[in-house]
Design an enzyme around this catalytic site. Structure first.
Site, PDB file in Angstrom:
ATOM      1  N   ASP A  79       0.691  -1.240   0.068  1.00  0.00           N
ATOM      2  CA  ASP A  79      -0.240   0.022   0.022  1.00  0.00           C
ATOM      3  C   ASP A  79       0.869   1.396   0.116  1.00  0.00           C
ATOM      4  OD1 ASP A  79       0.623  -0.829   2.462  1.00  0.00           O
ATOM      5  OD2 ASP A  79      -0.638   0.400   3.463  1.00  0.00           O
ATOM      6  N   GLU A 136      -0.604  -2.052   5.147  1.00  0.00           N
ATOM      7  CA  GLU A 136       0.069  -1.911   6.410  1.00  0.00           C
ATOM      8  C   GLU A 136       0.020  -0.666   7.114  1.00  0.00           C
ATOM      9  OE1 GLU A 136       2.982  -1.310   9.102  1.00  0.00           O
ATOM     10  OE2 GLU A 136       3.067  -0.085   7.374  1.00  0.00           O
ATOM     11  N   GLU A 137      -0.381   0.499   6.321  1.00  0.00           N
ATOM     12  CA  GLU A 137      -0.246   1.967   6.979  1.00  0.00           C
ATOM     13  C   GLU A 137      -1.272   2.067   7.840  1.00  0.00           C
ATOM     14  OE1 GLU A 137       2.370   3.511   6.767  1.00  0.00           O
ATOM     15  OE2 GLU A 137       3.524   3.218   4.896  1.00  0.00           O
ATOM     16  N   ARG A 176      17.388  -6.839  14.837  1.00  0.00           N
ATOM     17  CA  ARG A 176      17.545  -6.643  16.326  1.00  0.00           C
ATOM     18  C   ARG A 176      16.312  -7.796  16.783  1.00  0.00           C
ATOM     19  NH1 ARG A 176      17.765  -2.920  20.139  1.00  0.00           N
ATOM     20  NH2 ARG A 176      15.979  -3.365  21.863  1.00  0.00           N
ATOM     21  N   HIS A 363       7.701   8.489   4.606  1.00  0.00           N
ATOM     22  CA  HIS A 363       6.661   9.382   4.886  1.00  0.00           C
ATOM     23  C   HIS A 363       6.800  10.765   4.664  1.00  0.00           C
ATOM     24  CE1 HIS A 363       3.976   6.368   7.234  1.00  0.00           C
ATOM     25  NE2 HIS A 363       4.899   5.609   6.791  1.00  0.00           N
TER      26      HIS A 363
HETATM   27 ZN   LIG Z   1       5.117   3.471   6.337  1.00  0.00          ZN
HETATM   28 ZN   LIG Z   2       6.305   1.015   5.579  1.00  0.00          ZN
END
Ligand SMILES: [Zn+2]
Ligand SMILES: [Zn+2]
Length: 391
Positions: A79, A136-137, A176, A363
């Site tokens: 997305d 996902e956002e 991580r 972003h």
């Molecule tokens: Zn993002």
């Molecule tokens: Zn992302």
């Protein structure tokens, strides 16, 4: 191995074009119809059995070879974001107010490039599930796919996902184990008072003053209630109240983003914020309503799978280009829900640092995925897949 290197290198231009094509046609959460069809049709052409429409616009491609019982899941997100692009690149978004500002176009292209190479490679033995998720956002596409039976239909022994990271040199890998990304809750506070004439405040119950006090009091939750050695964020990102200088409003609204790196701190934040808001409201003679919308959970990488993923990267690019234990991030990611159910690891690939174009943060309207990563990212998926099935 030499053959694979040559084959992937020879075809990488095709996937750079594909990435730019996806970039030119960004789609928001659960609207990734064009992207999903592009993914599904390519996978089918390469011999994958393809499941469309899982969790709305999600796609899973499966390829099984040999007799091994081992099952691997690799995830990419598809997305875009509601941001007006300012990169000025030739392949810039064709849709006003919409762009791939998080590099999910690149994640999709990397996994497709790996899919094609693995389809032509007959030397591995196992079941490979390629998971292309929507939304996902903030939309929780991973959860929607799981609600539609993702891991019942396509059981996996481990799942992995990769995200690009501006500020890290291109092609470097960052791992991580343990908590790696924060939980993220969306909180709305409505302060109900009694409106009135601005000249006669004593006849009102002013929600605006109460809300202002709540904003200040909220700053003490992290500084006074959370263990200084733990991580928490309480951000008041919006405050709305009133319309005229001489009118006391009846309502004030606050919108918060609340984040933590472990479940106990997340709970403490909810408990303290609710108690503090109630006490503040009472002291001002107003009534406050807190709406707690749980968002993504803390992303926790499993130790064994992270060690395995680290080793694949070290073998491929050398220890000097691998950060074995990077810092935790206060951003959030819905792959966390897959990792709640399944062992696995979420890793980062550097998008560029210093003055390079890839250093622009995600972003941001000037962000673009670094195409140099398509080959290295795809090769990483190929190597990880083959190593996983050799286990
Ligand atoms: Zn993002
Ligand atoms: Zn992302």
């Amino acid at each position: 191995m030499t053959y694979l290197r040559d084959a992937l290198t020879a075809r990488v231009g095709e996937f750079i074009q594909l990435r730019r094509d996806i970039h030119r046609h960004p789609e928001l959460a659960f609207e990734e119809h064009r992207t999903a069809e592009l993914v599904a049709s390519r996978l089918e052409a390469w011999g994958y059995s393809v499941h469309r429409g899982l969790g709305g616009t999600g796609v899973v491609g499966t390829l099984k070879r040999g007799n091994s019982q081992r099952r691997l899941g690799l995830r990419a997100d598809m997305d875009a974001l509601p941001i007006q692009e300012t990169t000025g690149v030739e392949w810039a978004s064709s849709k006003p107010g919409l762009m791939h500002a998080c590099g999910h176009d690149g994640h999709t292209a990397m996994l497709l490039a790996a899919a094609q190479t693995l389809a032509h490679d007959t030397t591995w033995d196992g079941t490979l599930h390629l998971i292309f998720q929507p939304a996902e956002e903030g939309g929780g596409g991973a959860v929607r796919m799981m609600q539609d039976g993702l891991f019942d239909l396509f059981p996996c022994d481990a799942v992995f996902a990769m995200h690009n990271m501006p500020g890290v040199p291109a092609g470097h890998f960052v791992f991580r184990d343990g908590a790696a990304m924060a939980s993220s809750d969306y909180v709305t506070i409505q302060v109900h008072g009694r409106g009135g004439h601005g000249a006669m405040p004593h006849r009102s119950a002013d929600p605006l003053v109460a809300a202002a006090s709540i904003v200040m009091a909220l700053q003490t939750v992290v500084s006074r209630n959370v263990d200084p050695l733990h991580t928490a964020v309480v951000t008041v990102g919006a405050m709305h109240s009133g319309q005229a200088n001489n009118v006391i409003p009846a309502l004030a609204t606050l919108e918060l983003s609340v984040r933590a790196l472990d479940a106990d701190v997340r709970q403490l934040l909810e408990h303290r914020i609710k108690a503090l808001v109630a006490a503040q409201a009472e002291s001002f003679g107003v009534r406050a309503e807190v709406t707690w919308k749980p968002g993504y959970c803390v992303l926790v990488n499993a130790l064994n799978e992270t060690n395995f993923a680290r080793q694949v990267a070290v073998n491929m690019v050398g220890a000097e280009r691998v950060t074995l234990q990077g810092p935790a991030l206060t951003g959030s990611e819905d792959f966390a829900f897959m990792l709640e159910k399944m062992p696995g690891s979420y890793l980062l690939i550097g998008n560029g640092d210093g003055d390079s174009a890839g250093a622009c943060m995600v972003h941001n309207p000037g962000y673009d995925f670094n195409d140099d990563n398509i080959e290295i990212g795809a090769r990483y998926w190929v190597n990880l897949t083959k190593a996983f099935f050799e286990h």
